[in-house]
Design a protein around this motif. Sequence first.
Motif, PDB file in Angstrom:
ATOM      1  N   LYS A 163       0.844  -1.200   0.000  1.00 53.17           N
ATOM      2  CA  LYS A 163       0.000   0.000   0.000  1.00 53.17           C
ATOM      3  C   LYS A 163       0.871   1.237   0.000  1.00 53.17           C
ATOM      4  O   LYS A 163       1.974   1.231   0.551  1.00 53.17           O
ATOM      5  N   LEU A 164       0.289   2.311  -0.552  1.00 47.36           N
ATOM      6  CA  LEU A 164       0.984   3.592  -0.564  1.00 47.36           C
ATOM      7  C   LEU A 164       1.327   4.030   0.866  1.00 47.36           C
ATOM      8  O   LEU A 164       2.386   4.602   1.128  1.00 47.36           O
ATOM      9  N   SER A 165       0.414   3.715   1.794  1.00 51.86           N
ATOM     10  CA  SER A 165       0.620   4.168   3.169  1.00 51.86           C
ATOM     11  C   SER A 165       1.827   3.491   3.838  1.00 51.86           C
ATOM     12  O   SER A 165       2.335   3.975   4.835  1.00 51.86           O
ATOM     13  N   GLU A 166       2.295   2.356   3.278  1.00 50.19           N
ATOM     14  CA  GLU A 166       3.484   1.698   3.854  1.00 50.19           C
ATOM     15  C   GLU A 166       4.749   2.445   3.446  1.00 50.19           C
ATOM     16  O   GLU A 166       5.820   2.219   3.982  1.00 50.19           O
ATOM     17  N   TYR A 167       4.608   3.305   2.471  1.00 45.42           N
ATOM     18  CA  TYR A 167       5.773   3.818   1.782  1.00 45.42           C
ATOM     19  C   TYR A 167       5.928   5.332   1.931  1.00 45.42           C
ATOM     20  O   TYR A 167       7.023   5.843   2.203  1.00 45.42           O
ATOM     21  N   VAL A 168       4.768   6.038   1.802  1.00 46.40           N
ATOM     22  CA  VAL A 168       4.811   7.492   1.867  1.00 46.40           C
ATOM     23  C   VAL A 168       5.291   7.941   3.248  1.00 46.40           C
ATOM     24  O   VAL A 168       4.885   7.393   4.258  1.00 46.40           O
ATOM     25  N   ARG A 218      -7.267  21.994   1.403  1.00 45.08           N
ATOM     26  CA  ARG A 218      -7.409  20.669   2.050  1.00 45.08           C
ATOM     27  C   ARG A 218      -6.368  19.710   1.476  1.00 45.08           C
ATOM     28  O   ARG A 218      -5.767  18.922   2.190  1.00 45.08           O
ATOM     29  N   ARG A 219      -6.139  19.823   0.163  1.00 44.10           N
ATOM     30  CA  ARG A 219      -5.187  18.935  -0.498  1.00 44.10           C
ATOM     31  C   ARG A 219      -3.778  19.156   0.069  1.00 44.10           C
ATOM     32  O   ARG A 219      -3.050  18.211   0.360  1.00 44.10           O
ATOM     33  N   PHE A 220      -3.425  20.420   0.248  1.00 41.70           N
ATOM     34  CA  PHE A 220      -2.116  20.739   0.814  1.00 41.70           C
ATOM     35  C   PHE A 220      -1.972  20.116   2.203  1.00 41.70           C
ATOM     36  O   PHE A 220      -0.980  19.454   2.507  1.00 41.70           O
ATOM     37  N   LEU A 221      -2.998  20.304   3.037  1.00 46.81           N
ATOM     38  CA  LEU A 221      -2.941  19.748   4.393  1.00 46.81           C
ATOM     39  C   LEU A 221      -2.821  18.235   4.357  1.00 46.81           C
ATOM     40  O   LEU A 221      -1.978  17.650   5.032  1.00 46.81           O
ATOM     41  N   ASP A 222      -3.679  17.599   3.534  1.00 47.94           N
ATOM     42  CA  ASP A 222      -3.707  16.135   3.512  1.00 47.94           C
ATOM     43  C   ASP A 222      -2.393  15.558   2.999  1.00 47.94           C
ATOM     44  O   ASP A 222      -1.889  14.574   3.537  1.00 47.94           O
ATOM     45  N   LEU A 223      -1.829  16.201   1.963  1.00 45.64           N
ATOM     46  CA  LEU A 223      -0.553  15.701   1.433  1.00 45.64           C
ATOM     47  C   LEU A 223       0.513  15.776   2.509  1.00 45.64           C
ATOM     48  O   LEU A 223       1.324  14.870   2.672  1.00 45.64           O
ATOM     49  N   HIS A 224       0.488  16.858   3.249  1.00 48.53           N
ATOM     50  CA  HIS A 224       1.496  17.007   4.286  1.00 48.53           C
ATOM     51  C   HIS A 224       1.285  15.982   5.405  1.00 48.53           C
ATOM     52  O   HIS A 224       2.213  15.294   5.810  1.00 48.53           O
ATOM     53  N   ILE A 225       0.055  15.902   5.906  1.00 48.13           N
ATOM     54  CA  ILE A 225      -0.202  15.002   7.046  1.00 48.13           C
ATOM     55  C   ILE A 225       0.154  13.566   6.659  1.00 48.13           C
ATOM     56  O   ILE A 225       0.760  12.831   7.433  1.00 48.13           O
ATOM     57  N   ALA A 226      -0.196  13.201   5.408  1.00 48.90           N
ATOM     58  CA  ALA A 226       0.074  11.837   4.944  1.00 48.90           C
ATOM     59  C   ALA A 226       1.562  11.513   5.009  1.00 48.90           C
ATOM     60  O   ALA A 226       1.944  10.364   5.199  1.00 48.90           O
ATOM     61  N   HIS A 283       1.829  10.855   8.960  1.00 51.31           N
ATOM     62  CA  HIS A 283       0.865   9.942   9.592  1.00 51.31           C
ATOM     63  C   HIS A 283       0.307   9.095   8.468  1.00 51.31           C
ATOM     64  O   HIS A 283      -0.675   9.482   7.843  1.00 51.31           O
ATOM     65  N   SER A 284       0.944   7.964   8.207  1.00 53.95           N
ATOM     66  CA  SER A 284       0.503   7.188   7.044  1.00 53.95           C
ATOM     67  C   SER A 284      -0.962   6.758   7.197  1.00 53.95           C
ATOM     68  O   SER A 284      -1.659   6.547   6.221  1.00 53.95           O
ATOM     69  N   LYS A 285      -1.440   6.686   8.453  1.00 56.68           N
ATOM     70  CA  LYS A 285      -2.834   6.285   8.663  1.00 56.68           C
ATOM     71  C   LYS A 285      -3.796   7.297   8.025  1.00 56.68           C
ATOM     72  O   LYS A 285      -4.930   6.955   7.686  1.00 56.68           O
ATOM     73  N   HIS A 286      -3.332   8.519   7.883  1.00 52.88           N
ATOM     74  CA  HIS A 286      -4.201   9.558   7.302  1.00 52.88           C
ATOM     75  C   HIS A 286      -4.617   9.193   5.871  1.00 52.88           C
ATOM     76  O   HIS A 286      -5.736   9.482   5.467  1.00 52.88           O
ATOM     77  N   ILE A 287      -3.731   8.540   5.134  1.00 52.44           N
ATOM     78  CA  ILE A 287      -4.080   8.128   3.760  1.00 52.44           C
ATOM     79  C   ILE A 287      -5.216   7.116   3.813  1.00 52.44           C
ATOM     80  O   ILE A 287      -6.172   7.197   3.051  1.00 52.44           O
TER      81      ILE A 287
END
Length: 365
Positions: A103-108, A132-140, A143-147
């Motif tokens: 998964k992407l979340s294992e890697y990002v 929102r996109r800026f925030l989400d990209l950063h948080i991801a 915090h991979s769980k955010h994805i």
Amino acid sequence: MEIKWLHLKSFRNYQDQEVDFRPGLTILQGENGQGKTNILEGIYYLLTGKSYRVHREQELARWGENEFHLYGDFIVQRRKLRLESHYQDKRKIIKINQIPCRKLSEYVGTINVVFFSPDDLVMVKGGPAERRRFLDLHIAQHHSKHIQLLNAYNKVLQQKNALLKQGQGGSKSQIAQIELWNEQILRIGSEIIRNRWEFTGLLSRKGQEIYGQISSGKEELTMDYHALGKNNLEEALAAFPKLLAEKMSLEMERKMVLIGPHRDDILFKLNERSARLYGSQGQQRSIVLSTKLAELEVIRQEKGDYPLLLLDDVLSELDRFRRDYLLDYTKSLQQTIMTMTSAETLTQRASLLLKVEKGQIGRIE
Ligand SMILES: Nc1ncnc2c1ncn2[C@@H]1O[C@H](COP(=O)(O)OP(=O)(O)OP(=O)(O)O)[C@@H](O)[C@H]1O
């Protein structure tokens, strides 16, 4: 965090190109349309699994090709990591040290990156979706769980929207199904709101400090996350279930989901006034610069290491004071990679100067 080596195969206008990097400031210099931004895009894609310019992988493949391959060697906390990203047979394959990630979340977030280009002005001038996109990209990135939360939330949103669209207006079974989706929206949405809220708070404190320095303390910058129309987290979360229930008939009438973090926003204010409505172009640029530098600092606080900074032709948009401020800032970072059409005034500052011409890269001695 640092990139040592990049290999692009069939990516954008590169057929088969390797680049060795150094710590400090690297300048990619070249005329317009030669492939400078494509190098930054390749690095960004390798680190985040996403392009900041396009949504479809096929557009990243060299014209006439259906696949591309990216490889990079990075140093993080003195560890060497090889990242690979392959697009082949319409599928993405990602590997860390040759081991595929499911998964992407294992890697990002393995290696962090901050990208800054003149287009980032949309963060202030554009609509809430950009912010929102800026925030989400950063948080991801940390915090991979955010994805996973965003993916789950988007699925629920789609399903609830589909249900509202086919609805004949409030049958018992439709209401029961909406209530089920609302439980999910409440559960997942609250976590998303909390993450975004926390991150905005961190960013706001740092951003305010930096904005104070680049505006000589003339104005005060504040960033507020507005969740469900409220700028108080606990109030917003407490009101969430009630809002979902209250707006159910309006949602059925409009046939769309009206309540949830997919409609939240961040407000940038200068001396309490909306920077989007009242800020000058220069003030808005300063807000973006402060926010990007604040992002670097927040990542350093959380990860103990500065992320890689990618600057796409930003100097030409800044006045001399802000340009010097940014260049001085980069001295404290491990590595900055910057594109520009003419590097004459900066050759002394660069640790590596590369010439980009028609999808070929060469060293300038
Ligand atoms: N998928 C693709 N396959 C081949 N070439 C592509 C592809 N996508 C873009 N290009 C080419 O890449 C070039 C643009 O590269 P890039 O955006 O990196 O330019 P740049 O050097 O940063 O220019 P500028 O200074 O104008 O921003 C253009 O010549 C474009 O035609």
